[in-house]
Design an enzyme around this catalytic site. Sequence first.
Site, PDB file in Angstrom:
ATOM      1  N   TYR A 108       0.763  -1.309  -0.037  1.00  0.00           N
ATOM      2  CA  TYR A 108       0.044  -0.015  -0.026  1.00  0.00           C
ATOM      3  C   TYR A 108       0.768   1.272   0.074  1.00  0.00           C
ATOM      4  CZ  TYR A 108      -3.301  -3.415   2.581  1.00  0.00           C
ATOM      5  OH  TYR A 108      -4.187  -4.198   2.754  1.00  0.00           O
ATOM      6  N   CYS A 168      14.715 -11.268  -1.167  1.00  0.00           N
ATOM      7  CA  CYS A 168      15.030 -11.263  -2.813  1.00  0.00           C
ATOM      8  C   CYS A 168      14.186 -10.373  -3.784  1.00  0.00           C
ATOM      9  CB  CYS A 168      15.282 -12.540  -3.461  1.00  0.00           C
ATOM     10  SG  CYS A 168      16.442 -13.645  -2.301  1.00  0.00           S
TER      11      CYS A 168
END
Length: 463
Positions: A364, A391
């Site tokens: 968000y 990652c």
Amino acid sequence: MSRSAHPAGPRHADVLPEGHYTAPPADLNVLDPKVWSRTVTRDAQGALTVGGIEVARLAEEFGTPAYFMDEADFRARCRAWREAFGTEADVFYAGKAFLSRAVVKWLYEEGLNLDVCSGGELATALSAGMPAERIAFHGNNKSEAEIERAVEAGVGRIVLDSFQEIVRVAHIAQRLGKVQPVLIRVTVGVEAHTHEFIATAHEDQKFGIALAGGQAAEAVRRALKLDGLELLGIHSHIGSQIFDMAGFEVSARRVVQLLAAIRDEHGVELPEIDLGGGLGIAYTSEDDPREPHEIAKALSEIVTRECESARLRSPRISVEPGRAIVGPTAFTLYRVGTVKHLEGLRTYVSVDGGMSDNIRTALYDAEYSVALVSRSSTAEPMLSRVVGKHCESGDIVVKDAFLPADLAPGDLIAVPATGAYCRSMASNYNHALRPPVVAVNDGEARVIIRRETEEDLLALDVG
Ligand SMILES: *Cc1c(COP(=O)(O)O)cnc(C)c1O
């Protein structure tokens, strides 16, 4: 929100990157009580303590990353909501923000009710002894098995979300020889987030049945006809992290107008309205949330006024705060692994968690605060980006915040206001082990959700 891209005083002041940050606070060691839970303080040596326990001790005993939840703060927030709404209204804690058996017990003891939205949340609530009649069951696609279990358990209300579900719940209730109390969730055409709300054309979403075009009135017509259902009222939930009451005002007005239309058409005054949750909290010092008593006063005035003008008896009001209760009660404690200065760009502080324990920044664009908590520091402020160990370059925990320039590997930093939607949305990405939740109260710390182990991961992987 007005934000300066060129605050005075930080390190690399001539090369500060564009970003969402204000000038650094005068003293980085000061903990803003708006964003930290109420028992958090710094001790004489400058280390953060919560519930009377120093963070270094907590880190040693429980490891990092970990969420530490201030039980006294949680209970005080429950009481504030309960007292603000009095006996004329019901407060349902939205379990999806964070649910565990300890939390269910606290809610029960503090007189709150509970919203669940899945079989798993229902199972947690029931196993911790929450009386079924104090549970409301939500969701836009409850399975038959979930509905059956909820009806069988005797949940206080099921919130109906579609035409198919009206029939589905009625059939299941009838088959089980029960009459299920229900609300109908309507989409009032208001969508509210933070400081903004939009009052038209927001029917385009998966939740609820639209008021527009007479859909909600038709849903009421059908529900009133079915023997397995007892229609108690109308439900509306307009958004999240809301500070402005104007969205609730429009929503309440439209819900009350529907109640009046139902009275005119069917001669029944439905006894309840549920105005949902979504009340905002302070993630940073920039946010100014309202207190429960202000919210209660505003909502009851709106409903009373609208009912008077529609000549309706005032219905019983329910609200469903999740974030506003649990959000401010916890912080996430991380240990710093690396500090990487990219000359002319920014400083990256890598911690031992990341998007697996807090997805909200990536999902968000959420804003958070952060502080060095294992010690105090008089070093100058350093604009930093706190990132995780996953990652993924979007693996950001705190986008832009000031930490002291002497921050070093091994230091403990904490991100406040992570009680809501962090552990409950945590993942095993990169086979991360989801962190524990530790309740701290009055000098005692107790694991309420234990840390996942590699054995837990491998137990699911059946080879
Ligand atoms: C998510 C949700 C809530 C709680 O929202 P918060 O922003 O945590 O207060 C309440 N009611 C319903 C129906 C919800 O979906």
